[in-house]
Design a protein around this motif. Structure first.
Motif, mmCIF file in Angstrom:
data_model
loop_
_atom_site.group_PDB
_atom_site.id
_atom_site.type_symbol
_atom_site.label_atom_id
_atom_site.label_comp_id
_atom_site.label_asym_id
_atom_site.label_seq_id
_atom_site.Cartn_x
_atom_site.Cartn_y
_atom_site.Cartn_z
ATOM 1 N N ASP A 62 0.842 -1.199 0.000
ATOM 2 C CA ASP A 62 0.000 0.000 0.000
ATOM 3 C C ASP A 62 0.883 1.257 0.000
ATOM 4 O O ASP A 62 1.923 1.306 0.657
ATOM 5 N N ALA A 63 0.419 2.269 -0.736
ATOM 6 C CA ALA A 63 1.057 3.593 -0.729
ATOM 7 C C ALA A 63 2.562 3.525 -0.944
ATOM 8 O O ALA A 63 3.340 4.183 -0.245
ATOM 9 N N SER A 64 2.983 2.719 -1.924
ATOM 10 C CA SER A 64 4.419 2.532 -2.165
ATOM 11 C C SER A 64 4.905 3.165 -3.463
ATOM 12 O O SER A 64 6.108 3.188 -3.717
ATOM 13 N N ALA A 65 3.995 3.687 -4.299
ATOM 14 C CA ALA A 65 4.376 4.203 -5.615
ATOM 15 C C ALA A 65 4.026 5.677 -5.753
ATOM 16 O O ALA A 65 3.001 6.139 -5.253
ATOM 17 N N ASP A 66 4.893 6.387 -6.458
ATOM 18 C CA ASP A 66 4.607 7.778 -6.802
ATOM 19 C C ASP A 66 3.800 7.882 -8.091
ATOM 20 O O ASP A 66 2.989 8.796 -8.246
ATOM 21 N N ILE A 67 4.050 6.942 -9.009
ATOM 22 C CA ILE A 67 3.436 6.983 -10.337
ATOM 23 C C ILE A 67 3.067 5.578 -10.766
ATOM 24 O O ILE A 67 3.847 4.630 -10.590
ATOM 25 N N VAL A 68 1.876 5.424 -11.334
ATOM 26 C CA VAL A 68 1.476 4.187 -12.006
ATOM 27 C C VAL A 68 1.268 4.510 -13.484
ATOM 28 O O VAL A 68 0.590 5.480 -13.825
ATOM 29 N N LEU A 69 1.863 3.691 -14.341
ATOM 30 C CA LEU A 69 1.768 3.886 -15.783
ATOM 31 C C LEU A 69 0.990 2.755 -16.434
ATOM 32 O O LEU A 69 1.209 1.582 -16.119
ATOM 33 N N MET A 70 0.100 3.113 -17.351
ATOM 34 C CA MET A 70 -0.576 2.119 -18.192
ATOM 35 C C MET A 70 -0.554 2.646 -19.621
ATOM 36 O O MET A 70 -1.252 3.606 -19.952
ATOM 37 N N PHE A 71 0.264 2.020 -20.455
ATOM 38 C CA PHE A 71 0.342 2.390 -21.861
ATOM 39 C C PHE A 71 -0.458 1.385 -22.688
ATOM 40 O O PHE A 71 -0.023 0.251 -22.901
ATOM 41 N N LYS A 72 -1.653 1.776 -23.100
ATOM 42 C CA LYS A 72 -2.522 0.945 -23.951
ATOM 43 C C LYS A 72 -2.811 -0.413 -23.316
ATOM 44 O O LYS A 72 -2.913 -1.422 -24.010
ATOM 45 N N SER A 73 -2.972 -0.445 -21.999
ATOM 46 C CA SER A 73 -3.173 -1.732 -21.334
ATOM 47 C C SER A 73 -4.455 -1.828 -20.519
ATOM 48 O O SER A 73 -4.903 -2.947 -20.217
ATOM 49 N N LEU A 74 -5.081 -0.712 -20.159
ATOM 50 C CA LEU A 74 -6.280 -0.801 -19.331
ATOM 51 C C LEU A 74 -7.391 -1.579 -20.039
ATOM 52 O O LEU A 74 -8.098 -2.368 -19.405
ATOM 53 N N HIS A 75 -7.545 -1.388 -21.344
ATOM 54 C CA HIS A 75 -8.635 -2.075 -22.043
ATOM 55 C C HIS A 75 -8.380 -3.573 -22.201
ATOM 56 O O HIS A 75 -9.258 -4.309 -22.650
ATOM 57 N N HIS A 76 -7.177 -4.032 -21.830
ATOM 58 C CA HIS A 76 -6.903 -5.478 -21.851
ATOM 59 C C HIS A 76 -7.301 -6.153 -20.538
ATOM 60 O O HIS A 76 -7.303 -7.384 -20.464
ATOM 61 N N VAL A 77 -7.614 -5.371 -19.528
ATOM 62 C CA VAL A 77 -8.096 -5.934 -18.267
ATOM 63 C C VAL A 77 -9.502 -6.499 -18.500
ATOM 64 O O VAL A 77 -10.325 -5.852 -19.156
ATOM 65 N N PRO A 78 -9.815 -7.703 -18.006
ATOM 66 C CA PRO A 78 -11.177 -8.236 -18.167
ATOM 67 C C PRO A 78 -12.219 -7.235 -17.701
ATOM 68 O O PRO A 78 -12.031 -6.544 -16.689
ATOM 69 N N LEU A 79 -13.326 -7.153 -18.438
ATOM 70 C CA LEU A 79 -14.330 -6.127 -18.177
ATOM 71 C C LEU A 79 -14.828 -6.143 -16.743
ATOM 72 O O LEU A 79 -15.034 -5.080 -16.145
#
Length: 236
Positions: free
Chosen positions: A88-105
Motif C-alpha cells: 500500500d502507498a508505495s508508488a509515486d506513479i502508475v503507468l498504463m500504456f494501452k493496457s487498461l482495455h486489456h483488463v477483463p471487463l
C-alpha cells in the motif's frame, strides 16, 4: 464521453507528453502491462527514476523480459493490474500504456482500486488508451474489434473520477503514428502475438491485407494513425 480539462497536443512520440506531465526523476514507478519493455527501458535510462516495477500478464513475454539484466532499477514481475504485487502507498506513479482495455471487463473496477491502493497520497496514474478511430483501427478491427473494451475502460476511469476515487488532473489527446514497413510486419506485430490467440480464416486475413494496402505506399510501407487519449489521475 469527455471528462473535463481537455488538451489536444502535437507530439512525435508519447515520451514528449509524459515527460512534461510526470515527475519521473527519483520516482517509484509501477508500470502495468509493460509488454516488451520498450517504454520501460526508455524511462529507466533517460529519466532517472528510483525504481520501476514492470508488470506483465503474458507469461511468454514476461520470460523474455527476465533476460534483461542491464536495467538495475527495474524489476520484472508476472502480474496484472487486478492484483499488483506492491505494498500500500508505495508508488509515486502508475503507468498504463494501452493496457487498461486489456483488463477483463468485470475486473476494471478492481484494477483501478488496486492502482489507488499502491499510490501514495498525491500520486499520479497515467492512463494512455487508444480511441476507437483512425486508419490503424480500420485495419485492426477486421480481426480484433476493441470497441466494447475500449469504451468500457474509459467508462471505468470516468466512474472512478466521478466517485471521488481519483481527481482528474487533465485529459490529453494526441495522434500516435504506427509505422509498418510491410504487411508482413503488420501481421507479425499485430496478429502473430503471444498475448492474444488470433486464429484468422483465409478470408479474414485477405480482408486485413486488402485494408492495409489501402494505406500503404508502393513499397508496402504504411504509417497508420491511432488517436490516443491520456487520463492523468491523482490519488487524493
Amino acid at each position: 464521453m469527455n471528462l473535463k480539462s481537455e488538451n489536444t497536443c502535437s507530439v512525435r512520440k508519447e515520451a514528449e507528453l509524459y515527460e512534461k506531465l510526470l515527475p519521473l526523476e527519483g520516482a517509484s514507478i509501477i508500470e502495468l502491462g509493460c509488454g516488451p519493455a520498450i517504454l520501460t527501458r526508455s524511462i529507466a535510462e533517460n529519466y532517472a527514476p528510483e525504481s520501476i516495477l514492470a508488470c506483465e500478464v503474458d507469461s511468454v513475454q514476461h520470460k523474455k523480459n527476465l533476460s534483461v539484466t542491464d536495467l538495475t532499477n527495474v524489476r520484472f514481475v508476472e502480474a496484472g493490474a487486478q492484483s499488483i504485487p506492491a505494498p500500500d502507498a508505495s508508488a509515486d506513479i502508475v503507468l498504463m500504456f494501452k493496457s487498461l482495455h486489456h483488463v477483463p471487463l468485470d475486473e476494471l473496477g478492481t484494477a483501478l482500486r488496486e492502482i489507488k491502493r499502491v499510490l501514495r497520497s498525491g500520486g499520479l496514474a497515467y492512463i494512455s488508451e487508444p480511441i476507437y478511430a483512425g486508419n490503424f483501427n480500420e485495419v485492426l478491427r477486421i480481426f480484433h474489434d476493441e470497441k466494447e473494451v475500449r469504451e468500457a475502460a474509459f467508462l471505468a476511469v470516468r466512474k472512478a473520477v466521478e466517485s471521488g476515487m481519483f481527481e482528474l488532473v487533465g485529459q490529453h489527446f494526441f495522434e500516435l503514428p504506427r509505422v509498418f514497413r510491410s504487411c508482413s510486419e503488420f501481421e507479425s506485430k499485430m496478429i502473430n502475438v503471444t498475448h492474444t490467440n488470433h486464429q484468422l480464416s483465409s478470408e479474414t486475413l485477405a480482408a486485413v491485407r486488402e485494408q492495409y494496402n489501402v494505406y500503404a505506399d508502393d513499397s508496402g510501407k504504411a504509417v497508420l494513425k491511432s488517436p490516443m487519449r491520456v487520463d492523468l489521475l491523482r490519488k487524493p
